[in-house]
Design a protein around this motif. Structure first.
Motif, PDB file in Angstrom:
ATOM      1  N   TRP A  53      28.575  -3.265  27.795  1.00 21.82           N
ATOM      2  CA  TRP A  53      28.490  -2.276  26.718  1.00 21.82           C
ATOM      3  C   TRP A  53      27.076  -2.177  26.168  1.00 21.82           C
ATOM      4  O   TRP A  53      26.561  -1.080  25.957  1.00 21.82           O
ATOM      5  CB  TRP A  53      29.477  -2.614  25.590  1.00 21.82           C
ATOM      6  N   LYS A  57      25.938   1.338  27.337  1.00 20.51           N
ATOM      7  CA  LYS A  57      26.310   2.279  26.280  1.00 20.51           C
ATOM      8  C   LYS A  57      25.321   2.271  25.126  1.00 20.51           C
ATOM      9  O   LYS A  57      24.845   3.339  24.705  1.00 20.51           O
ATOM     10  CB  LYS A  57      27.724   1.967  25.750  1.00 20.51           C
ATOM     11  N   HIS A 210      33.725   4.087  25.665  1.00 18.04           N
ATOM     12  CA  HIS A 210      33.603   5.114  26.708  1.00 18.04           C
ATOM     13  C   HIS A 210      32.371   6.001  26.537  1.00 18.04           C
ATOM     14  O   HIS A 210      31.724   6.367  27.517  1.00 18.04           O
ATOM     15  CB  HIS A 210      34.873   5.970  26.746  1.00 18.04           C
ATOM     16  N   ASN A 211      32.058   6.381  25.306  1.00 18.28           N
ATOM     17  CA  ASN A 211      30.916   7.265  25.083  1.00 18.28           C
ATOM     18  C   ASN A 211      30.393   7.031  23.670  1.00 18.28           C
ATOM     19  O   ASN A 211      30.740   7.756  22.732  1.00 18.28           O
ATOM     20  CB  ASN A 211      31.315   8.724  25.285  1.00 18.28           C
TER      21      ASN A 211
END
Length: 232
Positions: A53, A57, A210-211
């Motif tokens: 992550w 991300k 996820h985003n």
């Protein structure tokens, strides 16, 4: 439990992320008029999901979001702690073993040193750079001293971190992180857990994993969004 030991070597891409974080990013909210989203990152130093992550991300979106977020890193995760009532000494058990506890303590020491030893406008930049460096290194539990040097911390600050790691302060800081993690409502069930403005929810968690860029863009008011939000 999905978190697992991650020991692959630090890639050129990871080094590039460290360089990105170290290029003079401003502290979140600098300028006064920008909306700032409070982002809590509850993670573990040897958790594969945490590593991914941060690398995939957070790091790629940080340059876009740096003026719109205020990051708080809390290395602890699914650890547990006890304090000897006689000596006051802390004992910890971490999800991925004693080495993860050492890595969590080392990062807690670095985060604390930066917060107390750097001008406020540079704290987020340097903290994000150091955490990213450590979490994308070959072995996060031992990476903090090298990363402190790599991101440009002063010799005095590097010594402060080394002294913290070797002394009782590291355990006090980790215990405090344990208290912060235990205070999450609902309780932490997945690592990393990402909170938005102090809220821990399934919706935020799913979107953050996820985003992350899109999640933050959704929290920002129209007119306050960076241009990249249109394609997030």
């Amino acid at each position: 439990m999905r978190c697992y030991l991650f020991t692959s070597s630090c890639s050129l891409a990871a080094l590039a992320l460290v360089a990105l974080f170290s290029n003079g990013a401003q502290v979140a909210g600098d300028g006064g008029s920008k909306q700032v989203i409070q982002v809590g990152v509850y993670y573990e130093s040897l958790c594969g999901d945490s590593i991914r992550w941060i690398k995939e991300k957070l790091a790629p979106s940080y340059e876009i979001l740096k003026d719109h977020i205020n990051l708080t890193f809390v290395p602890y995760g699914k650890a547990s702690q006890t304090q000897d009532p006689g000596t006051g000494q802390w004992q910890f058990s971490c999800q991925h073993g004693a080495s993860e506890c050492e890595g969590n303590m080392a990062q807690a020491c670095a985060i604390n040193a930066i917060q107390n030893g750097e001008p406020v406008e540079g704290v987020q930049q340097l903290t994000a750079a150091l955490v990213t460096c450590a979490m994308t290194s070959r072995y996060p539990p031992s990476a903090v001293p090298q990363c402190a040097k790599k991101v440009g911390l002063s010799d005095d600050l590097q010594k402060s971190i080394d002294d913290c790691i070797a002394g009782p302060l590291s355990k006090e800081l980790l215990a405090a992180n344990g208290d912060r993690t235990a205070a999450l409502n609902p309780a932490l069930s997945f690592v990393p857990t990402i909170t938005i403005n102090g809220v821990n929810s399934k919706e935020y968690q799913s979107k953050a994993l996820h985003n992350f860029l899109k999640l933050i863009c959704e929290q920002l008011q129209e007119g306050a969004k960076p241009s990249q939000c249109t394609s997030a």
